[in-house]
Design an enzyme around this catalytic site. Structure first.
Site, mmCIF file in Angstrom:
data_model
loop_
_atom_site.group_PDB
_atom_site.id
_atom_site.type_symbol
_atom_site.label_atom_id
_atom_site.label_comp_id
_atom_site.label_asym_id
_atom_site.label_seq_id
_atom_site.Cartn_x
_atom_site.Cartn_y
_atom_site.Cartn_z
ATOM 1 N N CYS A 37 39.157 -7.901 82.962
ATOM 2 C CA CYS A 37 40.389 -7.286 83.464
ATOM 3 C C CYS A 37 40.226 -5.780 83.620
ATOM 4 O O CYS A 37 41.132 -5.007 83.297
ATOM 5 C CB CYS A 37 41.575 -7.585 82.557
ATOM 6 S SG CYS A 37 42.033 -9.304 82.545
ATOM 7 N N ASP B 165 48.054 2.249 74.928
ATOM 8 C CA ASP B 165 47.717 0.826 74.938
ATOM 9 C C ASP B 165 46.818 0.580 73.733
ATOM 10 O O ASP B 165 45.626 0.892 73.753
ATOM 11 C CB ASP B 165 47.007 0.470 76.250
ATOM 12 C CG ASP B 165 46.465 -0.964 76.240
ATOM 13 O OD1 ASP B 165 46.561 -1.644 75.197
ATOM 14 O OD2 ASP B 165 45.930 -1.387 77.285
ATOM 15 N N LYS C 46 45.852 -10.908 69.447
ATOM 16 C CA LYS C 46 44.562 -10.251 69.240
ATOM 17 C C LYS C 46 44.409 -9.796 67.786
ATOM 18 O O LYS C 46 43.440 -9.124 67.434
ATOM 19 C CB LYS C 46 44.427 -9.040 70.168
ATOM 20 C CG LYS C 46 44.324 -9.424 71.650
ATOM 21 C CD LYS C 46 44.062 -8.216 72.499
ATOM 22 C CE LYS C 46 44.375 -8.441 73.965
ATOM 23 N NZ LYS C 46 43.355 -9.229 74.649
ATOM 24 N N HIS D 294 42.707 -1.181 81.107
ATOM 25 C CA HIS D 294 42.834 -2.612 81.356
ATOM 26 C C HIS D 294 43.811 -2.770 82.526
ATOM 27 O O HIS D 294 44.697 -1.940 82.706
ATOM 28 C CB HIS D 294 43.404 -3.246 80.088
ATOM 29 C CG HIS D 294 43.469 -4.739 80.092
ATOM 30 N ND1 HIS D 294 44.505 -5.434 80.676
ATOM 31 C CD2 HIS D 294 42.633 -5.671 79.562
ATOM 32 C CE1 HIS D 294 44.295 -6.733 80.487
ATOM 33 N NE2 HIS D 294 43.174 -6.902 79.820
ATOM 34 N N GLN E 24 43.642 -3.136 71.551
ATOM 35 C CA GLN E 24 42.344 -3.324 70.897
ATOM 36 C C GLN E 24 42.186 -2.479 69.637
ATOM 37 O O GLN E 24 41.176 -2.592 68.956
ATOM 38 C CB GLN E 24 41.200 -2.987 71.867
ATOM 39 C CG GLN E 24 41.133 -3.871 73.099
ATOM 40 C CD GLN E 24 40.744 -5.313 72.786
ATOM 41 O OE1 GLN E 24 40.281 -5.627 71.692
ATOM 42 N NE2 GLN E 24 40.953 -6.183 73.756
HETATM 43 C C1 LIG Z 1 43.092 -2.956 76.166
HETATM 44 C C2 LIG Z 1 43.972 -4.092 76.545
HETATM 45 N N1 LIG Z 1 45.194 -3.844 77.021
HETATM 46 C C3 LIG Z 1 46.022 -4.834 77.352
HETATM 47 C C4 LIG Z 1 45.670 -6.152 77.231
HETATM 48 C C5 LIG Z 1 46.630 -7.206 77.661
HETATM 49 O O1 LIG Z 1 47.132 -7.927 76.592
HETATM 50 P P1 LIG Z 1 48.027 -9.203 76.804
HETATM 51 O O2 LIG Z 1 47.283 -10.077 77.768
HETATM 52 O O3 LIG Z 1 48.136 -9.799 75.448
HETATM 53 O O4 LIG Z 1 49.336 -8.760 77.350
HETATM 54 C C6 LIG Z 1 44.410 -6.450 76.728
HETATM 55 C C7 LIG Z 1 43.995 -7.852 76.544
HETATM 56 O O5 LIG Z 1 43.222 -8.441 77.246
HETATM 57 C C8 LIG Z 1 43.541 -5.401 76.393
HETATM 58 O O6 LIG Z 1 42.305 -5.647 75.947
#
Ligand SMILES: Cc1ncc(COP(=O)(O)O)c(C=O)c1O
Lengths: 405, 148
Positions: free
Chosen positions: A360, A196, A222, A119, A199
């Site tokens: 993203c 990370d 999430k 991401h 998800q």
């Molecule tokens: C795999 C992953 N990492 C990071 C993020 C970023 O999360 P946040 O926008 O809550 O900081 C997301 C969310 O879109 C994600 O799906």
């Protein structure tokens, strides 16, 4: 049996929205149960004091609830409370590590190992960090089926690899990466590992001790919790040795005009008044998930996923991206000759919310040779009926747009 | 469905499936690129301008039906217009898409009049037009609908 009918009653948005409302964008953010909304409102209406500063009753209650939430988070991922830092989300959690541990420990020529399926929030912080430290970025590629190509580990894991930052479950393919194998390869070359888990934590049991990662990041919103709160887990000995991230109140022990000493972990990394209500809301979200049972949620999602994959594959002209054996309930797809934004617009007209865009993850889109995809993602409140409605609406759109001929 | 049928009129679907002037132009006198980072839409616009008049217009790229149809219709309309007339048309179109108001006969462009009811889609409809405007002014910087 998984009682989705009753679960839906816990989410007030279903009463607010028209009867045909189908929400399939939980990978972006989840809906909120009443208990989470009540926990947030409860803080504001009953004991809205600052934390860690007040001798009076409601101040102590706020502190107890806030720290109580930290305890719930810790237990949820099998960690010690001191290793749980509240952040604003996954993004801030990753940046915290990039600005503290990485800036202190990386030097020119060191390698930061990522994957091609990260991401943006696990790409950009390392690009910025590499620009500043002279460290080099490397990316493990993914195969056509959306799994990581780990066939030549020696190419990626070398004595120069100092940090491995990797996505646990892909927000595009749904792939659950073999995280324990990756962590082992990283430790074999003496690297530090950040996972990370934005998800994965909401959808499957994540045990940081069993996984043995150094850092793990995820977001409250999430996993049925409020926006504005997330978590960085870090091994205590690493957190102790790291310089602070933001400076301000709360994170200090003693302050004089020219220098200060730092508070212990985790508070060293929580400068200023934190997102108190949101953290308390996250605690309530964890209570809610625990009440249903994460294992049960996971099983149910897998059932929905398999049903959705089967039904969607029957749609003429559909292309589903990702076919990993081990995956979560996230399906990215395109329909021949129909742009995902047009598709999403038509689905919206039928009350169905899906995501359309690059999620993203622009480097993934580039490698797939598309500018965008549609994405349907599932959670506790979705049903097989939602899948049927989704497929019907896609077929209807194909007819209208004259897409697949 | 009514608003949606308004948005996706038959002419739009036709242009989406068979876009006009969908080709590269080797002898273009101006060229500009447009990008919509939110959805990944990309367009390259080619113009051939002689004596302040647009002799030829074409485009390449990827995008949704709204952005493709808008670009396609635009290239058919600006051909043979003076630069000044094309600028005026850009202003009129922009106003129609963002407010729903029209002054003067918008002709074929009326099929895009329903877009203003879908704020998230406005940028799809205007991408090619902003890109054209940039090409007219020799501004080769990437047009981005996020900032404009
Ligand atoms: C795999 C992953 N990492 C990071 C993020 C970023 O999360 P946040 O926008 O809550 O900081 C997301 C969310 O879109 C994600 O799906």
């Amino acid at each position: 049996m998984f009682d989705v009918k009753n679960i839906r009653k816990d989410f007030p948005i279903f009463a607010e929205q028209p009867d045909n409302f189908v929400y399939l964008d939980s990978s972006a953010t989840t809906l909120k149960p009443q208990s989470v909304i009540d926990a947030v409102a409860g803080y504001y209406s009953k004991y809205s004091a600052n934390v860690h500063r007040s001798i009076y009753t409601i101040g102590e209650q706020a502190t107890a609830e806030y720290e109580g939430s930290r305890g719930k988070v810790a237990k949820f991922i099998n960690a010690d409370s001191h290793s749980i830092i509240f952040t604003k989300g996954t993004t801030e959690a990753i940046n915290l590590v990039a600005y503290t541990w990485a800036r202190k420990n990386l030097k020119a020529g060191d390698e930061i190992l990522l994957t091609e399926m990260e991401h943006h929030s696990n790409l950009i912080p390392w690009q910025l960090c590499a620009q500043e430290t002279g460290a080099i970025l490397k990316h493990i590629p993914f195969n056509e089926d959306g799994t990581l190509d780990l066939s030549e580990p020696e190419k990626w894991f070398t004595h120069k690899t100092k940090l491995v930052a990797v996505i646990h479950q892909s927000n595009v393919f749904g792939t659950v990466n073999p995280i324990k194998d990756i962590i082992k390869m990283a430790y074999d070359v003496g690297a530090i590992v950040l996972v990370d888990a934005a998800q994965s934590v909401p959808h499957q049991t994540v045990d940081v001790q069993d996984m043995d990662c150094d850092f793990l990041a995820f977001s409250g919103h999430k996993m049925l919790g409020p926006t504005g709160v997330g978590v960085l887990y870090g091994k205590p000995e690493l957190l102790e040795a790291m310089p602070p991230f933001l400076g301000g109140g709360e994170m200090i022990r003693t302050v004089s005009l020219n220098d200060s000493t730092w508070n212990g972990i985790p508070w060293k990394f929580e400068a200023g008044t934190p997102n108190i209500a949101q953290a308390i809301g996250l605690g309530a979200a964890i209570d809610y998930i625990n009440k249903i049972g994460l294992e049960k949620i996971h099983e149910y999602e897998q059932e929905l996923l398999n049903y959705a994959l089967e039904k969607m594959q029957e749609i003429p002209g559909i292309n589903i991206y990702g076919a990993a054996q081990k995956r979560g309930a996230v399906i990215s797809f395109n329909v021949e000759n129909i742009h995902p934004h047009d598709l999403a617009q038509f689905l919206d007209n039928d009350g169905i919310a899906i995501r359309a865009g690059h999620h993203c993850a622009q480097p993934i889109m580039k490698k797939l040779g598309v500018s965008a995809t549609g994405r349907a993602s599932f959670y506790v409140y979705n049903s097989k009926e939602d899948v049927v409605r989704l497929c019907e609406s896609i077929e209807k759109t194909i007819k209208f747009m004259g897409g697949s001929k | 469905m009514d608003d949606l049928r308004d948005l996706y009129q038959q002419l739009i679907l036709d242009h989406n499936q068979n876009p006009q002037n969908f080709r590269e132009m080797i002898d273009a006198t101006s060229k500009a690129e447009g990008h919509n980072p939110l959805c990944g839409d990309e367009i390259t616009l080619f113009l051939q301008i002689e004596n302040e008049k647009i002799i030829d217009a074409s485009f390449k790229g990827t995008g949704c039906a709204i952005s493709k149809a808008s670009a396609s219709i635009m290239t058919t309309l600006i051909k043979d217009l003076t630069v000044n007339k094309a600028e005026i048309l850009f202003e009129q179109f922009h106003k129609m898409i963002t407010t729903g108001e029209t002054n003067g006969d918008m002709g074929k462009l009326m099929v895009l009049a329903g877009v203003y009811k879908f704020p998230a889609r406005v940028k799809c409809a205007v991408l090619s037009w902003h890109t054209m405007n940039n090409a007219l002014h020799g501004n080769t910087e990437l047009t981005s609908t996020e900032i404009s």
